[in-house]
Motif scaffolding. Sequence first.
Motif, short mmCIF file in Angstrom:
data_model
loop_
_atom_site.label_atom_id
_atom_site.label_comp_id
_atom_site.label_asym_id
_atom_site.label_seq_id
_atom_site.Cartn_x
_atom_site.Cartn_y
_atom_site.Cartn_z
N SER A 1 0.84 -1.20 0.00
CA SER A 1 0.00 0.00 0.00
C SER A 1 0.87 1.25 0.00
N ASP A 2 0.46 2.24 -0.78
CA ASP A 2 1.14 3.53 -0.78
C ASP A 2 0.45 4.43 0.24
N ILE A 3 1.25 4.99 1.16
CA ILE A 3 0.71 5.77 2.27
C ILE A 3 1.45 7.09 2.36
N ARG A 4 0.71 8.19 2.37
CA ARG A 4 1.30 9.51 2.59
C ARG A 4 1.67 9.63 4.06
N VAL A 5 2.85 10.17 4.32
CA VAL A 5 3.34 10.32 5.68
C VAL A 5 3.98 11.68 5.87
N THR A 6 4.09 12.06 7.13
CA THR A 6 4.87 13.23 7.51
C THR A 6 5.95 12.76 8.47
N ALA A 7 7.18 13.18 8.22
CA ALA A 7 8.33 12.76 9.02
C ALA A 7 8.69 13.86 10.02
N ARG A 8 9.13 13.40 11.20
CA ARG A 8 9.61 14.33 12.22
C ARG A 8 10.86 13.75 12.85
N LEU A 9 11.93 14.56 12.87
CA LEU A 9 13.18 14.15 13.51
C LEU A 9 12.97 14.10 15.02
N LEU A 10 13.35 12.98 15.63
CA LEU A 10 13.23 12.85 17.08
C LEU A 10 14.48 13.38 17.76
N GLU A 11 14.28 14.09 18.86
CA GLU A 11 15.40 14.67 19.59
C GLU A 11 15.19 14.50 21.08
N GLY A 12 16.26 14.70 21.84
CA GLY A 12 16.19 14.73 23.30
C GLY A 12 15.65 13.45 23.91
N GLU A 13 14.80 13.63 24.92
CA GLU A 13 14.26 12.49 25.66
C GLU A 13 13.41 11.58 24.77
N GLU A 14 12.68 12.19 23.84
CA GLU A 14 11.84 11.37 22.95
C GLU A 14 12.72 10.45 22.10
N ARG A 15 13.82 10.98 21.57
CA ARG A 15 14.74 10.15 20.79
C ARG A 15 15.35 9.07 21.67
N ALA A 16 15.76 9.43 22.87
CA ALA A 16 16.40 8.47 23.78
C ALA A 16 15.46 7.30 24.09
N ALA A 17 14.19 7.59 24.31
CA ALA A 17 13.22 6.52 24.60
C ALA A 17 13.03 5.61 23.39
N ARG B 1 10.24 9.78 13.14
CA ARG B 1 8.91 9.17 13.32
C ARG B 1 8.08 9.59 12.11
N LEU B 2 7.51 8.60 11.42
CA LEU B 2 6.61 8.85 10.31
C LEU B 2 5.19 8.65 10.79
N THR B 3 4.34 9.63 10.53
CA THR B 3 2.93 9.48 10.88
C THR B 3 2.12 9.52 9.60
N PRO B 4 1.07 8.70 9.53
CA PRO B 4 0.25 8.64 8.32
C PRO B 4 -0.46 9.96 8.06
N GLY B 5 -0.65 10.26 6.78
CA GLY B 5 -1.33 11.48 6.37
C GLY B 5 -0.34 12.61 6.23
N ASP B 6 -0.65 13.51 5.32
CA ASP B 6 0.21 14.68 5.14
C ASP B 6 -0.26 15.78 6.09
N ARG B 7 0.29 16.94 5.96
CA ARG B 7 -0.06 18.04 6.87
C ARG B 7 -1.51 18.45 6.74
#
Length: 167
Positions: free
Chosen positions: A109-125, A152-158
């Motif tokens: 399946s082709d799925i539109r996603v939005t990516a976000r760079l993880l940093e700090g405590e969220e990245r560490a977890a 982190r990729l989340t489904p759907g665009d902005r």
Amino acid sequence: MIGLRLVQKVSSTRAFAKVAPHLVPALDRAVHRLSRGKVLLSAQLLPGVILTSTGARSGQPRRTPLACMPDEGHGGWILVGSNFGRTGHPAWTANLLARPDAEISWRGSDIRVTARLLEGEERAAVWKELLAFWPPYATYQARVEREIRVFRLTPGDRNGTGGGPPQ
């Protein structure tokens, strides 16, 4: 499990880091194309996606086969810019930083996603989860001075359209 441990050990070697970036993506793209998006060769070991991002400099679509960790808690996927423990960040990470709206092919399946760079405590977890998921990431990080990028990729665009959670 012995086969998986062997693969993890081999994938942690410097020789693998030299060969894999050229061989694995080419094989993945070919098998993905021949199977009409239903099979990703490397996904026989780890879950995988084909990421279609927009080139940071070129503006052209760039297709990259990548291992991923399904992120059920957030209904998306985690991508790791390990580059097999090579010194530089992989190009796809710069593409996502410049243009976070992308598309993945996930299990046909082709799925539109939005990516976000993880940093700090969220990245560490998430990094702890990644090391449990694929231990060679620790070897890759130890081999390089840069901090390996985690997205982190989340489904759907902005605009909130497209996609759906991993299944």
